[in-house]
Enzyme design. Structure first.
Site, mmCIF file in Angstrom:
data_model
loop_
_atom_site.group_PDB
_atom_site.id
_atom_site.type_symbol
_atom_site.label_atom_id
_atom_site.label_comp_id
_atom_site.label_asym_id
_atom_site.label_seq_id
_atom_site.Cartn_x
_atom_site.Cartn_y
_atom_site.Cartn_z
ATOM 1 N N ARG A 180 8.038 22.038 -47.748
ATOM 2 C CA ARG A 180 8.356 23.456 -47.971
ATOM 3 C C ARG A 180 8.798 24.155 -46.685
ATOM 4 N NH1 ARG A 180 7.535 27.692 -51.852
ATOM 5 N NH2 ARG A 180 6.711 29.573 -50.910
ATOM 6 N N ILE A 182 12.011 32.929 -51.764
ATOM 7 C CA ILE A 182 11.575 31.597 -52.224
ATOM 8 C C ILE A 182 10.275 31.886 -52.977
ATOM 9 C CG2 ILE A 182 10.619 31.172 -49.881
ATOM 10 C CD1 ILE A 182 10.699 28.185 -50.442
ATOM 11 N N SER A 183 10.153 31.369 -54.194
ATOM 12 C CA SER A 183 9.007 31.717 -55.036
ATOM 13 C C SER A 183 7.694 31.194 -54.455
ATOM 14 C CB SER A 183 9.182 31.128 -56.432
ATOM 15 O OG SER A 183 10.451 31.428 -56.937
ATOM 16 N N GLN A 184 6.626 31.811 -54.925
ATOM 17 C CA GLN A 184 5.266 31.392 -54.570
ATOM 18 C C GLN A 184 5.042 29.956 -55.069
ATOM 19 O OE1 GLN A 184 2.745 33.862 -56.879
ATOM 20 N NE2 GLN A 184 0.864 32.814 -56.277
ATOM 21 N N PRO A 185 4.431 29.086 -54.263
ATOM 22 C CA PRO A 185 4.244 27.678 -54.681
ATOM 23 C C PRO A 185 3.542 27.527 -56.032
ATOM 24 C CG PRO A 185 3.573 27.950 -52.401
ATOM 25 C CD PRO A 185 3.957 29.310 -52.895
#
Ligand code: SAH
Length: 217
Positions: free
Chosen positions: A37, A63-66
């Site tokens: 990431r 970038i989205s939350q994992p």
């Protein structure tokens, strides 16, 4: 602690956090473990790449939350023979995760800058089954064909018919549906023989899907 010690611990905590929050599909967990990431975030955010939060990227996007990436990937119910369409390439992180789980990923982005950066990153990581396309998710060209799965990673107020037409019979589509600012409902659609079944999953917060290609780069 050494940088590699810190990163090993961060990655362990990252995996434990996803499990604790209910992600249980081993293939999905492995895919998130495999994708670095830190290579998808801005240089000044590398230290916080494994925190469970969305981060800013170029062009005012995120970038989205994992956890949301893991959850959506799990709920998409992919198979290694699937062709998957993603709308909203952003950093390319979600596409890299999907590339570990499916035969082919086509990802569409309206900003050329983001598409070019994501394409270079994915190539550097050896994700050869991902095609990054500059385009509009509201107007996906027929030439891209049809898909077993579609994942939209930007908020839509309504689901365009043109996107539904890209889905194979029995295919599944995940879309955050709701207002451009605020909270949306993540919806799962299945294209059955007797019509489309819709199921509400969790509340999410995505940047809006905007119509047309971005005017600036
Ligand atoms: N999946 C990404 C995060 C997506 S953020 C990741 O893993 O990093 C949402 C992205 O959708 C933004 O990059 C935005 O530019 C893009 N987007 C918004 N509207 C779009 C549209 N109509 N077609 C294609 N991409 C769009």
């Amino acid at each position: 602690m050494s940088a590699s010690g810190r990163s090993a611990r961060e990655k362990l905590n990252f995996q434990l956090g996803l499990r604790r929050r209910g992600i249980s599909d081993q293939a999905v967990l492995r895919a998130l473990e495999d994708v670095p990431r830190e290579q998808f975030v801005e240089p000044h955010d590398k230290e916080v790449a494994y925190a469970d939060t969305a981060l800013g990227i170029a062009c005012g996007q995120t970038i989205s939350q994992p956890y949301v990436v893991a959850y959506m990937t799990e709920q998409l119910r992919t198979h290694p023979r699937h062709r998957v369409l993603e709308i909203g390439t952003g950093s390319g992180y979600q596409a890299a995760v999907l590339s570990r789980l499916c035969r082919q990923v086509v990802t569409v982005e309206r900003y050329r800058t983001l598409a070019d950066t994501a394409r270079a990153r994915l190539a550097a990581l050896g994700c050869r089954n991902v095609e990054v396309v500059v385009g509009d998710g509201y107007d996906v060209p027929d030439t891209l064909g049809t898909f077993d799965r579609i994942i939209v990673t930007a908020a839509m107020e309504t689901i365009p018919d043109s996107l539904m037409e890209r889905l194979e019979p029995d295919g599944i589509m995940l879309v955050p549906v709701g207002p451009p600012e605020g909270v949306q409902q993540l919806v799962r659609l299945r294209k059955g023989a007797d019509g489309v079944e819709q199921e509400d999953l969790i509340p999410v917060r995505f940047v809006p899907a905007l119509v047309g290609l971005a005017k600036e780069l």
